[in-house]
Write a protein that holds these residues in place. Sequence first.
Motif, mmCIF file in Angstrom:
data_model
loop_
_atom_site.group_PDB
_atom_site.id
_atom_site.type_symbol
_atom_site.label_atom_id
_atom_site.label_comp_id
_atom_site.label_asym_id
_atom_site.label_seq_id
_atom_site.Cartn_x
_atom_site.Cartn_y
_atom_site.Cartn_z
ATOM 1 N N GLN A 1 5.129 22.815 1.846
ATOM 2 C CA GLN A 1 5.564 22.892 3.248
ATOM 3 C C GLN A 1 4.902 21.792 4.074
ATOM 4 O OE1 GLN A 1 4.543 26.962 3.988
ATOM 5 N NE2 GLN A 1 6.469 27.757 3.170
ATOM 6 N N ASN A 2 3.618 21.587 3.831
ATOM 7 C CA ASN A 2 2.917 20.533 4.569
ATOM 8 C C ASN A 2 3.513 19.154 4.278
ATOM 9 O OD1 ASN A 2 1.154 22.130 5.972
ATOM 10 N ND2 ASN A 2 -0.508 21.959 4.464
ATOM 11 N N PHE A 3 3.849 18.918 3.002
ATOM 12 C CA PHE A 3 4.384 17.592 2.679
ATOM 13 C C PHE A 3 5.768 17.390 3.300
ATOM 14 C CE2 PHE A 3 5.913 14.194 -0.347
ATOM 15 C CZ PHE A 3 5.064 13.207 0.155
ATOM 16 N N HIS A 4 6.508 18.485 3.422
ATOM 17 C CA HIS A 4 7.797 18.401 4.104
ATOM 18 C C HIS A 4 7.598 17.890 5.539
ATOM 19 C CE1 HIS A 4 11.990 19.362 4.833
ATOM 20 N NE2 HIS A 4 11.635 19.995 5.944
ATOM 21 N N LYS A 5 6.599 18.424 6.210
ATOM 22 C CA LYS A 5 6.288 17.969 7.579
ATOM 23 C C LYS A 5 5.831 16.521 7.573
ATOM 24 C CE LYS A 5 4.520 22.480 8.882
ATOM 25 N NZ LYS A 5 3.225 23.170 8.842
ATOM 26 N N VAL A 6 5.020 16.167 6.591
ATOM 27 C CA VAL A 6 4.509 14.792 6.481
ATOM 28 C C VAL A 6 5.677 13.812 6.366
ATOM 29 C CG1 VAL A 6 3.290 13.188 4.923
ATOM 30 C CG2 VAL A 6 2.254 15.397 5.518
ATOM 31 N N LYS A 7 6.658 14.159 5.537
ATOM 32 C CA LYS A 7 7.820 13.277 5.345
ATOM 33 C C LYS A 7 8.562 13.057 6.660
ATOM 34 C CE LYS A 7 9.057 14.799 0.692
ATOM 35 N NZ LYS A 7 10.029 15.575 -0.077
ATOM 36 N N GLN A 8 8.831 14.159 7.342
ATOM 37 C CA GLN A 8 9.569 14.039 8.617
ATOM 38 C C GLN A 8 8.826 13.154 9.601
ATOM 39 O OE1 GLN A 8 10.067 18.238 9.518
ATOM 40 N NE2 GLN A 8 12.253 18.110 9.032
ATOM 41 N N VAL B 88 0.827 -1.211 0.000
ATOM 42 C CA VAL B 88 0.000 0.000 0.000
ATOM 43 C C VAL B 88 0.860 1.259 0.000
ATOM 44 C CG1 VAL B 88 -2.060 -1.001 1.101
ATOM 45 C CG2 VAL B 88 -0.199 -0.102 2.532
ATOM 46 N N GLN B 89 0.268 2.333 -0.504
ATOM 47 C CA GLN B 89 0.884 3.652 -0.418
ATOM 48 C C GLN B 89 -0.152 4.575 0.229
ATOM 49 O OE1 GLN B 89 3.128 5.013 -3.763
ATOM 50 N NE2 GLN B 89 3.766 2.950 -4.359
ATOM 51 N N LEU B 90 0.315 5.322 1.191
ATOM 52 C CA LEU B 90 -0.577 6.166 1.981
ATOM 53 C C LEU B 90 -0.657 7.562 1.375
ATOM 54 C CD1 LEU B 90 -2.286 6.399 4.606
ATOM 55 C CD2 LEU B 90 -0.179 7.145 5.754
ATOM 56 N N LYS B 91 -1.869 7.940 0.962
ATOM 57 C CA LYS B 91 -2.056 9.286 0.423
ATOM 58 C C LYS B 91 -2.447 10.208 1.571
ATOM 59 C CE LYS B 91 -4.058 11.410 -3.665
ATOM 60 N NZ LYS B 91 -5.007 11.178 -4.763
ATOM 61 N N VAL B 92 -1.722 11.317 1.679
ATOM 62 C CA VAL B 92 -1.988 12.273 2.753
ATOM 63 C C VAL B 92 -2.474 13.580 2.129
ATOM 64 C CG1 VAL B 92 -1.028 13.492 4.732
ATOM 65 C CG2 VAL B 92 -0.179 11.211 4.159
ATOM 66 N N ASP B 93 -3.551 14.109 2.677
ATOM 67 C CA ASP B 93 -4.100 15.367 2.178
ATOM 68 C C ASP B 93 -3.308 16.530 2.758
ATOM 69 O OD1 ASP B 93 -5.693 17.378 1.184
ATOM 70 O OD2 ASP B 93 -7.107 17.265 2.861
ATOM 71 N N THR B 94 -2.628 17.271 1.887
ATOM 72 C CA THR B 94 -1.831 18.407 2.363
ATOM 73 C C THR B 94 -2.494 19.741 2.035
ATOM 74 O OG1 THR B 94 -0.544 18.260 0.329
ATOM 75 C CG2 THR B 94 0.395 17.212 2.295
#
Length: 338
Positions: free
Chosen positions: A161-168, A107-113
Amino acid sequence: MAYITLNKKHFFHNLDIITNQTKSKDKIALVLKDNAYGHGLLEIAFMAKEYGIKKAVVRCEVEAQMVKGYFDTILVLAHIPQKADAKISYTINDITTIKEFPKHTKVQLKVDTGMNRNGIEMDEMEEAFVQIALYELSLEAVFTHHSSADEFSDTFTMQKQNFHKVKQHARVLAQKYKMQELAFHSCNSAALFRTEDFDEDMARIGIGAYGCLVMPQEFDIPPLKPVLSLYANKLSTRVLQEDECVGYSATYQAKSVCCVSNYDVGYADGFMRSCSNHYVTPEGVDIAGRISMDNSSFLSDAEELLIFNDAKEVAKFADTIAYEVLTSLKNYITRKIV
Ligand SMILES: *Cc1c(COP(=O)(O)O)cnc(C)c1O
């Protein structure tokens, strides 16, 4: 019969430009959803394999199965499978669906940014990781999708910017729940060309590969070339006298004696009806009257007529986007690679 040609040189030219941006062919995940944007799923898969593309993105299971032989990995954007597949990974679009995936599914998790369409909320990340571990799914990647990469908008920066936080956060959670090292991806075509130093694991490229990306001039996109052309053949021809009319509701009236022919492509085939009365082909041939279901009339007597060779131009006449022009083309139209 109307037919479509696919220009392999143009397709490879676009892939060269995209590779230049991703710095590796292996990082291109070619988006093949919806019959490869109307180009023909197998025709594009075949050419992509020849070019050396290893990853594909599709909408559904049927598409994934059709192209499985052409790629190393496939990401399905919207489907919950019956069983896990070694080559195919599936998107988690909503936290409530995690329990529905069979054990060991990739699976790959899609995150709403910030697009607020699909994907879990950013503050649901830990809960999602807990459930992915609990249901023994194999999490390969975390990704997001941009709403506004092809225009001037603060939303693009905000989502980045949000995805940067998601990655961390995801890296921390992957360690905490003893998962494999995760891949990350966020770019569609427009976002890729706005990214100076691309450093993600892949980019999901659709419209750019097909040569129909539209962005404000200021972004200075390298010249991509449209891959798809649509041709139609003549069904009949006649001479009109001054004031005689053509087609439904008689909306075209001849200003003087002229020759008009009817060609075998209509709105049922995907030649959008909103082009009626004002469309002009790339060779300067005027449409005459309304587009019918299976045919349309032009001021020409050529046996064969190039209807379009750049969906972006049709989109202007039809007041829509190239994506819709392309995906409107029916899959029964013959596709020829040239
Ligand atoms: C369709 C789609 C893409 C491709 O977008 P393009 O603008 O055609 O490059 C990428 N990611 C997701 C999630 C998509 O649905």
